[in-house]
Design an enzyme around this catalytic site. Structure first.
Site, PDB file in Angstrom:
ATOM      1  CG  PHE A  39      10.454   2.494  11.226  1.00  0.00           C
ATOM      2  CD1 PHE A  39      10.633   1.404  10.393  1.00  0.00           C
ATOM      3  CD2 PHE A  39       9.171   2.943  11.477  1.00  0.00           C
ATOM      4  CE1 PHE A  39       9.543   0.760   9.830  1.00  0.00           C
ATOM      5  CE2 PHE A  39       8.076   2.306  10.913  1.00  0.00           C
ATOM      6  CZ  PHE A  39       8.274   1.214  10.090  1.00  0.00           C
ATOM      7  CB  VAL A  40      10.588   7.634   8.032  1.00  0.00           C
ATOM      8  CG1 VAL A  40      11.914   8.235   8.449  1.00  0.00           C
ATOM      9  CG2 VAL A  40      10.734   6.810   6.766  1.00  0.00           C
ATOM     10  CE  LYS A  65      -3.061  -2.387   3.271  1.00  0.00           C
ATOM     11  NZ  LYS A  65      -3.537  -2.354   4.675  1.00  0.00           N
ATOM     12  N   GLY A  66       2.099   1.109   0.405  1.00  0.00           N
ATOM     13  CA  GLY A  66       2.948   2.258   0.704  1.00  0.00           C
ATOM     14  C   GLY A  66       3.110   3.266  -0.413  1.00  0.00           C
ATOM     15  NE  ARG A  73      -0.638   1.543   5.044  1.00  0.00           N
ATOM     16  CZ  ARG A  73       0.430   0.813   4.732  1.00  0.00           C
ATOM     17  NH1 ARG A  73       1.425   1.362   4.069  1.00  0.00           N
ATOM     18  NH2 ARG A  73       0.515  -0.453   5.065  1.00  0.00           N
ATOM     19  CG  ASP A 132      14.740  -1.052   4.470  1.00  0.00           C
ATOM     20  OD1 ASP A 132      15.365  -2.073   4.792  1.00  0.00           O
ATOM     21  OD2 ASP A 132      14.450  -0.141   5.277  1.00  0.00           O
ATOM     22  CE  LYS A 143      14.577   3.749   6.560  1.00  0.00           C
ATOM     23  NZ  LYS A 143      14.004   2.737   7.461  1.00  0.00           N
TER      24      LYS A 143
HETATM   25  N1  HPA Z   1       9.064   3.094   7.470  1.00  0.00           N
HETATM   26  C1  HPA Z   1       8.006   2.387   7.020  1.00  0.00           C
HETATM   27  N2  HPA Z   1       8.116   1.331   6.227  1.00  0.00           N
HETATM   28  C2  HPA Z   1       9.355   0.975   5.836  1.00  0.00           C
HETATM   29  C3  HPA Z   1      10.499   1.675   6.249  1.00  0.00           C
HETATM   30  C4  HPA Z   1      10.344   2.784   7.119  1.00  0.00           C
HETATM   31  O1  HPA Z   1      11.316   3.454   7.555  1.00  0.00           O
HETATM   32  N3  HPA Z   1      11.567   1.060   5.658  1.00  0.00           N
HETATM   33  C5  HPA Z   1      11.061   0.027   4.925  1.00  0.00           C
HETATM   34  N4  HPA Z   1       9.735  -0.035   5.028  1.00  0.00           N
HETATM   35 MG    MG Z   2       4.895  -1.144   6.182  1.00  0.00          MG
END
Ligand code: HPA
Ligand code: MG
Length: 198
Positions: free
Chosen positions: A156-157, A47-48, A169, A107, A135
């Site tokens: 962690f953000v 979803k990100g 979100r 990541d 990152k």
């Molecule tokens: N935040 C949220 N989701 C993530 C992150 C983060 O820093 N790194 C990889 N997935």
């Molecule tokens: Mg997540």
């Protein structure tokens, strides 16, 4: 939602709403120039990346197609044990298409590496990546990222699509959570398995 609305949970703002959207829009204009006449297909992993996809695609100056995919990643910490499964596939045939993956954050690069190979094996004419955040300290897989937004430290953000335990979100900027928030969630989750998905 803004930082002021969840002020007690936030340690620091890392990237403001204005800086974030300004950068995403500038990148979108540049990408539009590069893809002129190529009828690109934009793909985001749910979803990100849904938020960044919306801002990015609206700022583009050429017509594009948009599709989404949902993936689960297990054991991505180690190269041998890692496995990606498709939870919801694309509805578009990528064969012969110029694909641009629109990502929220890179990541380790594990999932992205899998996705690039998958799209190429389905016959995409080209596969490039736009990532809102990277990152570098956590990178394990050498995936070439042509279009980069911001590089951030190994913290962690949350915000702009990125969650912690499915929350934050809808924060309109990128922020670092206070450790007390993790401790609270971990306390609640004691006994159940924690699941680190993308
Ligand atoms: N935040 C949220 N989701 C993530 C992150 C983060 O820093 N790194 C990889 N997935
Ligand atoms: Mg997540």
């Amino acid at each position: 939602m803004q930082i002021k609305d969840v002020q007690d949970d936030i340690a620091e703002e890392l990237i403001s709403h204005e800086a974030l959207e300004g950068k995403i829009r500038r990148m979108a204009v540049k990408v539009s120039e590069d893809y002129e006449g190529k009828d690109p297909l934009l793909i985001a992993v749910l979803k990100g990346a849904a938020n960044v996809m919306t801002t990015f695609s609206q700022a583009m100056t050429i017509p594009v197609e948009i599709d989404y995919m949902s993936l689960s990643t297990y054991g991505s910490g180690t190269r041998s044990a890692g496995k990606v499964t498709v939870r919801q596939d694309l509805s578009t045939d990528v064969a012969g298409r110029h694909v641009l993956i629109v990502e929220d954050i890179i990541d380790s690069g594990f999932t992205l590496d899998w996705l690039v190979n998958e799209l190429k094996s389905r016959g995409a004419a080209s596969v490039e990546i736009f990532a809102m955040l990277g990152k570098p300290a956590r990178r394990k897989f050498d995936v070439p990222v042509k279009y980069k937004g911001f590089e951030i430290p190994d913290k962690f953000v949350v915000g702009y699509g990125l969650d912690y335990d499915e929350r934050y979100r809808n924060l309109d900027s990128i922020a670092v959570l206070k450790p007390s928030v993790y401790q609270e969630v971990e306390k609640r989750a004691t006994g159940s398995q924690t699941n680190q998905a993308e």
